[in-house]
Design a protein around this motif. Structure first.
Motif, mmCIF file in Angstrom:
data_model
loop_
_atom_site.group_PDB
_atom_site.id
_atom_site.type_symbol
_atom_site.label_atom_id
_atom_site.label_comp_id
_atom_site.label_asym_id
_atom_site.label_seq_id
_atom_site.Cartn_x
_atom_site.Cartn_y
_atom_site.Cartn_z
ATOM 1 N N GLU A 21 53.480 78.390 27.154
ATOM 2 C CA GLU A 21 53.840 77.615 25.969
ATOM 3 C C GLU A 21 52.576 77.139 25.265
ATOM 4 O OE1 GLU A 21 56.813 77.215 24.571
ATOM 5 O OE2 GLU A 21 57.573 78.539 26.132
ATOM 6 N N THR A 44 50.147 81.356 20.834
ATOM 7 C CA THR A 44 50.859 82.167 19.850
ATOM 8 C C THR A 44 50.886 83.623 20.290
ATOM 9 O OG1 THR A 44 50.155 80.691 18.080
ATOM 10 C CG2 THR A 44 50.935 82.881 17.439
ATOM 11 N N ASP A 79 56.470 84.712 19.259
ATOM 12 C CA ASP A 79 56.408 83.786 18.119
ATOM 13 C C ASP A 79 56.504 84.520 16.800
ATOM 14 O OD1 ASP A 79 55.804 81.131 19.478
ATOM 15 O OD2 ASP A 79 54.230 82.407 20.317
ATOM 16 N N ARG A 102 63.251 85.832 15.045
ATOM 17 C CA ARG A 102 61.862 85.386 14.951
ATOM 18 C C ARG A 102 61.269 85.873 13.637
ATOM 19 N NH1 ARG A 102 61.657 81.320 16.733
ATOM 20 N NH2 ARG A 102 59.364 81.373 16.629
ATOM 21 N N ALA A 151 52.204 79.526 12.964
ATOM 22 C CA ALA A 151 51.986 78.766 14.201
ATOM 23 C C ALA A 151 51.776 77.286 13.924
ATOM 24 C CB ALA A 151 50.785 79.339 14.953
ATOM 25 N N PRO A 154 55.853 75.178 13.224
ATOM 26 C CA PRO A 154 56.927 75.825 13.997
ATOM 27 C C PRO A 154 58.308 75.675 13.361
ATOM 28 C CG PRO A 154 55.468 74.574 15.439
ATOM 29 C CD PRO A 154 55.096 74.209 14.031
ATOM 30 N N ASP A 196 60.645 78.785 12.534
ATOM 31 C CA ASP A 196 62.000 78.926 13.065
ATOM 32 C C ASP A 196 63.012 79.140 11.937
ATOM 33 O OD1 ASP A 196 61.021 78.602 15.608
ATOM 34 O OD2 ASP A 196 61.627 76.491 15.792
#
Length: 418
Positions: free
Chosen positions: A227, A230, A300, A327, A368, A371, A375
């Motif tokens: 986590e 990227t 990502d 994504r 990045a 987020p 999303d």
């Protein structure tokens, strides 16, 4: 008609299951859909080899075979498989498909119609000749055009190959009862080959993968993607046309970005050599069908790339899968052509100039850094799939194309022969 009351149909497609990339999944789902509807469906196919460009070990040494999958009888014929792409090797590949298919056509009985998947020139010619032999409708679906692909893919001798391929394609398409094209960017090109526009039908591809089902964190942990880092993922064929060097160079320029190339192809070894020693560049084999959607969703950013010289009218099959994964997409492609048009239309991704690692990295970093926006961008993909790229709608369009051809479209132009 077939004895059971349905139609007897023959689909000619060099690529077919168990191939999971390219046009193979579309050919497979078309055939299985028609069989489920009650038709007797036969497929004339090659030996599984794509995208690795190596014959599947289970089929090595096999010249001819028949197998039944999901109610479809598949007739396979052996052909050459060039590990390295040149105009001569590609010509031998097509010639071997043509020669073996015509020398040993499948024993199906008289079909009611013949469908074919292009860009296989050999498949197009075989389909047209079998349809003419039996006096039945011939319906090719244009996924791509070999004439353009030979020039744009970087294949040596591509100019001469393109001219020859273009002549064959024009001849094959002019013989068709109806021609299906997967994107509107093909319409003018096909019409310029002498196909009347009233014979051209738009039959877009669909998203042929399931939706992700596992939590992203679970799949990322399984893949070793921690986590906060990227991950940019490219999935699919690693060929000349894709120009994947841009992702290798992006990994070189920014060690904080984890670049993953998943799949196979004739450029895989070259890309490995080019990126040797880069700790943030990783190669994965093609994912198993059941895990594929979850692997895509764990990334990502999903990348689609093409060389700057490529003005591709086709839609990479990976793009419909990317949309379903939810994504954001970064498309390093020319701002004209089918790929760019679909990314803009879906509003599920961003375009950057092709073969420009700095521009690609700038887009990745921007996503990045926000987020929530990333999303939201990615969420438009499944919405676009539901509205425009559902499997049900796509297969219904194919069924409609076939039904119309069987009912009788406008009369065939004089002199159209195969």
């Amino acid at each position: 008609m077939a004895d059971h009351g349905g139609r007897r149909l023959l689909l000619v497609s060099t690529n077919y299951a168990p191939e999971q990339a390219g046009i193979g999944p579309y050919a497979t789902q078309i055939a299985e859909h028609l069989a489920a509807e009650g038709d007797e469906v036969h497929v004339l196919a090659g030996m599984p080899h794509y995208p690795a460009w190596r014959t599947d070990p289970a089929y090595r040494g096999v010249w001819r075979t028949e197998e039944r999958r999901e109610g479809v009888l598949i007739h396979r014929r052996r052909h050459t498989v060039p590990a390295r792409q040149t105009a001569v090797r590609r010509a031998l590949y097509e010639a071997s498909i043509l020669a073996h298919s015509l020398a040993a056509p499948p024993r199906t009985g008289r079909p009611d119609a013949v469908l074919a998947q292009l860009p296989s020139l050999a498949g197009g010619v075989v389909g047209a000749r079998l349809a003419r032999r039996y006096g039945v409708p011939y319906v090719p679906v244009v996924q791509d055009l070999m004439g353009a692909a030979a020039v744009q893919s970087g294949i040596r001798g591509g100019g001469r190959a393109a001219a020859a391929a273009g002549r064959v394609e024009s001849h094959v398409l002019r013989c068709a009862t109806l021609v299906g094209v997967i994107h509107e960017t093909f319409v003018d090109k096909v019409a310029a080959m002498g196909v009347p526009r009233e014979r051209i039908r738009l039959v877009p591809n669909w998203s042929h993968v399931a939706r992700p089902s596992r939590p992203r964190a679970e799949m990322r942990a399984r893949l070793g993607w921690r986590e906060g880092r990227t991950v940019v993922l490219h999935s699919g064929n690693m060929g000349l046309k894709q120009g994947l060097e841009v992702l290798v160079e992006a990994a070189r320029q920014d060690p904080a970005v984890h670049v993953v190339l998943m799949g196979d192809g004739n450029q895989r070894d070259h890309l490995r050599s080019l990126g040797a020693g880069l700790p943030n560049l990783h190669f994965l084999p093609p994912a198993e069908e059941g895990e594929f959607p979850d692997v895509l969703a764990a990334a990502d950013v999903l990348a689609v790339t093409q060389r700057a010289s490529v003005l591709d009218m086709s839609i990479p099959s990976k793009l419909t899968s990317y949309f379903a994964a939810g994504r954001p997409v970064v498309a390093s492609v020319a701002d004209r052509g089918g790929t760019a048009a679909e990314v803009l239309r879906s509003e599920a991704g961003v375009l950057v100039p092709p073969e420009n690692p700095s521009a690609l990295l700038a887009a990745v970093r921007k996503l990045a850094e926000d987020p929530g926006a990333a999303d939201a961008l990615g969420a438009r993909g499944p919405e676009y799939v539901d509205a425009h790229l559902s499997r049900e709608a796509g297969l219904a369009r194919i069924t409609g194309l076939l039904d119309e051809a069987l009912q009788g479209p406008p009369a065939r132009p004089r002199g159209a022969r195969t």
